[in-house]
Enzyme design. Structure first.
Site, mmCIF file in Angstrom:
data_model
loop_
_atom_site.group_PDB
_atom_site.id
_atom_site.type_symbol
_atom_site.label_atom_id
_atom_site.label_comp_id
_atom_site.label_asym_id
_atom_site.label_seq_id
_atom_site.Cartn_x
_atom_site.Cartn_y
_atom_site.Cartn_z
ATOM 1 N N ASP A 80 0.832 -1.193 0.000
ATOM 2 C CA ASP A 80 0.000 0.000 0.000
ATOM 3 C C ASP A 80 0.872 1.251 0.000
ATOM 4 O O ASP A 80 1.974 1.252 0.564
ATOM 5 C CB ASP A 80 -0.885 0.033 1.244
ATOM 6 C CG ASP A 80 -1.942 -1.062 1.241
ATOM 7 O OD1 ASP A 80 -2.058 -1.774 0.229
ATOM 8 O OD2 ASP A 80 -2.642 -1.195 2.262
ATOM 9 N N ALA A 81 0.373 2.310 -0.591
ATOM 10 C CA ALA A 81 1.146 3.557 -0.679
ATOM 11 C C ALA A 81 1.561 4.046 0.702
ATOM 12 O O ALA A 81 2.705 4.483 0.900
ATOM 13 C CB ALA A 81 0.333 4.630 -1.394
#
Length: 281
Positions: A80-81
């Site tokens: 995930d970012a």
């Protein structure tokens, strides 16, 4: 060889100096910073991604790219970012295929930390809750027991505070936002994870005699989803030997836990207002 990978985005004027955690002839592991996408996102086409930045730098002949057989670099798994920590890249397509197959199997070895609002009822537990893309919110996931794909996460308490818990999380399957969605499903939320019901961690909420200077705005101790990919253990795709890669805690998580240990000792109630911005189902 370079101990860091230097990347920049002329479009956004951002710069990253990313530490190398592990490297050999076949693998490169980076300490991914929070906020940087792993791969391009259709929902945010103009946002920089690690993959695109790496490939652009390789094409223009960046000094670090000429070292250590770094002409081909592809992420072997999704991160995930907002998640910081270990990100593994393959240096060739055959190695990439082997790694992708390994990550596709339900095997332990991918260990994350999550600082969450609330206290789970048990010290160790497993969540089996199928997940599917959210029908109304692009880029989001939700639990759907009928149409979702199998999703399994093992959680274990590492440390308890008043109203907060530091959890060790092993995602045996690797769905987008899996840890965050499974936490939300439990009625918990990662600190700072506004998308799934979390709230920023403020020192003023922990320290009774906190005083903010006039004309100042309080900056959160933790303003992003408090999830960190701490340890990755896997068989080497070529030699078969066990490889363990560890990423040190980022500064924001270190500071957050420091103040929780100082001002939120012991167990306590779930903070008011936590976890009601997005229904888990």
């Amino acid at each position: 060889m370079s101990a860091t990978i230097k990347l920049s985005s002329p479009a956004t004027h951002e710069f990253w100096e990313i530490p190398v955690l592990y490297e050999d002839a076949d693998l490169l592991a980076l300490d991914k910073p929070s906020g940087l996408l792993t791969s391009p996102d259709a929902a945010e086409p103009d946002r920089p991604s690690l993959t695109k930045l790496l490939h652009t730098a390789i094409e223009r002949g960046a000094p670090w790219a000429k070292e250590g057989n770094r002409a081909y670099l592809m992420p072997a798994h999704r991160a995930d970012a907002e998640t910081s920590g270990v990100l593994l890249l393959a240096k060739s397509k055959p190695v990439l295929v082997t790694l992708v197959n390994w990550f596709s199997a339900e095997k332990p070895g991918d260990q994350h930390l999550a600082l969450v609002q609330g206290t789970p009822p048990e010290d160790k537990f497993t969540v089996d809750a199928k997940m599917i893309r959210h029908p109304l919110r692009l880029g989001f996931m939700r639990v759907d027991s009928q149409r979702g794909k199998r999703s399994r996460t093992v959680f274990e308490v590492r440390e308890k505070f008043a109203g907060y818990t530091l959890l060790q999380c092993e995602a045996l399957t690797r769905r987008l936002h899996q840890i965050r969605v499974h936490l939300r499903y439990l009625g918990l939320s990662a600190v700072g994870d506004m998308a799934y019901g979390g709230r920023p961690l403020l020192l003023s909420s922990l320290k009774r005699d906190y005083r903010l200077k006039p004309n100042h705005i309080e900056r959160p101790l933790m303003a992003r989803a408090a999830i960190h990919a701490e340890v990755l253990t896997l068989p080497h795709p070529v030699t078969g030997e066990t490889v363990t890669i560890t990423a040190p805690w980022p500064k924001d998580l270190t500071v957050a836990v420091k103040y929780l240990r100082r001002y939120a000792v012991g167990s306590g109630p779930i903070p008011e207002g936590g976890g009601d911005s997005l229904s888990p189902t």
